[in-house]
Design an enzyme around this catalytic site. Structure first.
Site: not given
Length: 558
Positions: A78, A119-121, A192, A446, A472
């Site tokens: 992302d 991460c993310d999705k 992150c 986002e 985010s």
């Protein structure tokens, strides 16, 4: 065994012949077949090393008498997809990931599943796919990145870079300062380092009982994380044929409640609401978005992590006792709403799991009697602007919790970024970004770039931003997303005009445009939906099927 469908009896001789070509022998056909769903990809910092992690897991599975079969899902970063058309593909990628898990597992009738997301999705997508398959499943993520350190010795993260861009635009820092932050914010592999979406979801896997203790907080690329991989691999072999550990027996209404309790206590990303609604849908659990305020009202916010508090990162939470310490502290509150009898994949109940957990640093994880707030770090607001609800990360609010301001409207994120840089959004304004919902984007971008620009320009505590898009986990400020119905459905956000007065009251869970009913009716009568050109066949398909955010942005096939 489920896998007998591809390996037992004379009719399966052709199937076995193909499996022999992959290196299997007669003895192997008597062993459980375990899917190893990896998400290795070179371009994502939390994933470029997962090929090595899969080797560790497969080696341990073989040592423990089972046969591993690795396959891969796609992944979208992302942060790299941010601020351009690439972000249109982020949320839709969740569906591709879910579909790929379902497809490979069911096509080959594998007995059990171990997922390696980060991460993310990718984590929610894998959860959704695994719930469709419903075999014994364990999640073990790649782990969080350690925090960066700037030239002043201060801890920083990716959100620091986004905010530095805003500070640079406002001439508050120079190019050398920006370069220093850029080069030092992400010092190693991992998701992150703050309580952004990836770490929020990996933490919630732990809270739901689908991951082993430490999954959300043990640093990536550490010896401790490698031992967690081995532990997870050994455990999946132990439970591979045990129906008690099918994922739908672990992810239940009760365990989803526990995940949301932890989410509130730790001030997780607002994206978790979108994903938990989708996960509940796949689990066959009825979760109404209105329930979330009841949970929030009964949970103290005891851990603030970057971006809400820029001195605390996931590594600090781990040293302070981890997710188990957070749960143990919440469980001390009389009348708490945790479901302590839920079973997790270790074979323990939640009560047993937290028996010896304790806070090791009260500056990082606070005691209930010293909580940041007596209510959770996320809230759902309702009103004429969001009849079906919208989400705010209350943990990230930097200014007032009541806000009244004039609308400054933009019909896309790109338009908003240009407008913010040109100074169109001023102190006291409500920045409105619309046609960015699941249908409108399509893909629900986002809004980290706009919020970070505003924060970096010194407006983070002086303006509000509302959108039918999402944020985010790195976003902070009075940022309200997931407005439903969205603009593309004809929601009131589509009818707003520059100068309209908008009133937000977080503590009373309300968001309203101060417009008379006859004015709203007049605007509706004259409204024409903007014609948005979509060239991608996949995004067109997604737009036709996707629900709005209040239902989790799932594909609605009914």
């Amino acid at each position: 065994m489920r896998s007998d469908a591809i390996k037992k009896g004379h009719l399966k001789a052709p199937n076995r012949s193909l499996l022999r070509a992959c290196g299997l022998n007669d003895d192997d056909f008597n062993k459980p077949f375990i899917g190893v769903a990896n998400s290795y990809i070179d371009i994502i910092p939390g994933h470029f090393f997962l090929n090595e992690y899969a080797k560790i897991i497969k080696d341990e599975i073989r040592k423990n008498g089972c046969i591993p079969f690795e396959f891969n899902t796609i992944g979208v970063d992302d942060g790299i997809a941010m601020g351009h058309d690439g972000m249109l593909y982020s949320l839709p990628s969740r569906e591709i990931i879910a579909n790929s898990i379902e497809t490979v597992m069911n096509a080959h009738q594998l007995d059990a599943l171990i997922c390696i997301p980060n991460c993310d999705k990718i984590t929610p997508g894998m959860l959704m796919g695994a719930l469709r398959v419903n075999v014994p499943t364990i999640f073990v993520s790649g782990g969080p990145m350690r925090a960066g350190v700037n030239k002043h010795g201060e801890k920083i993260s990716l959100s620091s870079v986004f905010e530095a861009v805003g500070a640079y635009e406002a001439k508050k820092i120079n190019e050398d300062d920006l370069k220093d932050i850029e080069c030092k914010a992400c010092p190693s592999g991992g998701s992150c380092s703050g309580m952004f979406t990836a770490n929020s979801m990996n933490t919630l896997c732990e809270a739901m009982g689908i991951a082993l203790e430490g999954n959300g907080t043990i640093l990536a690329l550490s010896k401790e994380r490698e031992e967690l991989l081995r532990k997870a691999a050994r455990r999946i072999c132990e439970i591979a044929l045990d129906e008690r550990f099918k994922i739908r027996n672990i992810i239940t209404k009760k365990s989803i409640n526990n995940a949301l309790v932890v989410d509130m206590a730790m001030g997780g990303s607002s994206n978790t609401i979108l994903h938990m609604l989708a996960i509940a849908y796949e689990a066959g659990v009825n979760l109404d978005i209105k329930e979330l305020n009841h949970i929030s009202a009964n949970v103290a916010h005891i851990a603030k992590i970057a971006p809400s508090l820029n001195t605390v990162y996931m590594e600090d939470i781990h040293k302070a006792g981890g997710v188990s310490a957070v749960i143990a502290e919440i469980a001390k509150k009389p009348g708490h709403i945790l479901e302590l009898d839920t079973l997790d994949i270790s074979g323990k109940t939640l009560k047993e799991r937290i028996e010896n957990a304790s806070i090791k640093d009260e500056n990082i994880i606070r005691k209930i009697n010293n909580a940041y707030s007596n209510i959770g770090g996320l809230a759902i607001l309702f009103g004429n602007l969001a009849e079906q609800g919208c989400v705010i990360k209350t943990a990230g609010i930097m200014g007032e919790r009541k806000f009244k301001g004039k609308a400054v409207c933009f019909n896309s994120q790109e338009e908003a970024i240009k407008g913010i840089i040109k100074g169109k959004v001023k102190e006291g304004d409500v920045c409105v970004i619309r046609y960015e919902g699941p249908k409108g984007g399509p893909g629900m971008q986002e809004m980290l770039s706009p919020t970070s620009l505003l924060t970096g320009m010194g407006l983070g505590a002086k303006v509000a931003l509302i959108t039918d898009g999402r944020f985010s986990g790195a976003t902070r400020g009075l940022s309200i997303g997931h407005i439903s119905p969205e603009a593309a459905e004809g929601g009131l956000i589509a009818l707003l005009e520059d100068g309209d007065e908008i009133e937000i009251d977080v503590d009373n869970y309300s968001i309203n445009a101060n417009l008379a009913q006859d004015e709203i009716a007049k605007r509706k009568a004259n409204f024409k939906m903007p014609n948005k050109q979509i060239n991608s066949r996949w995004l067109k398909m997604y737009q036709k099927l996707v629900s709005n955010a209040s239902k989790g942005g799932v594909l609605d096939l009914e």
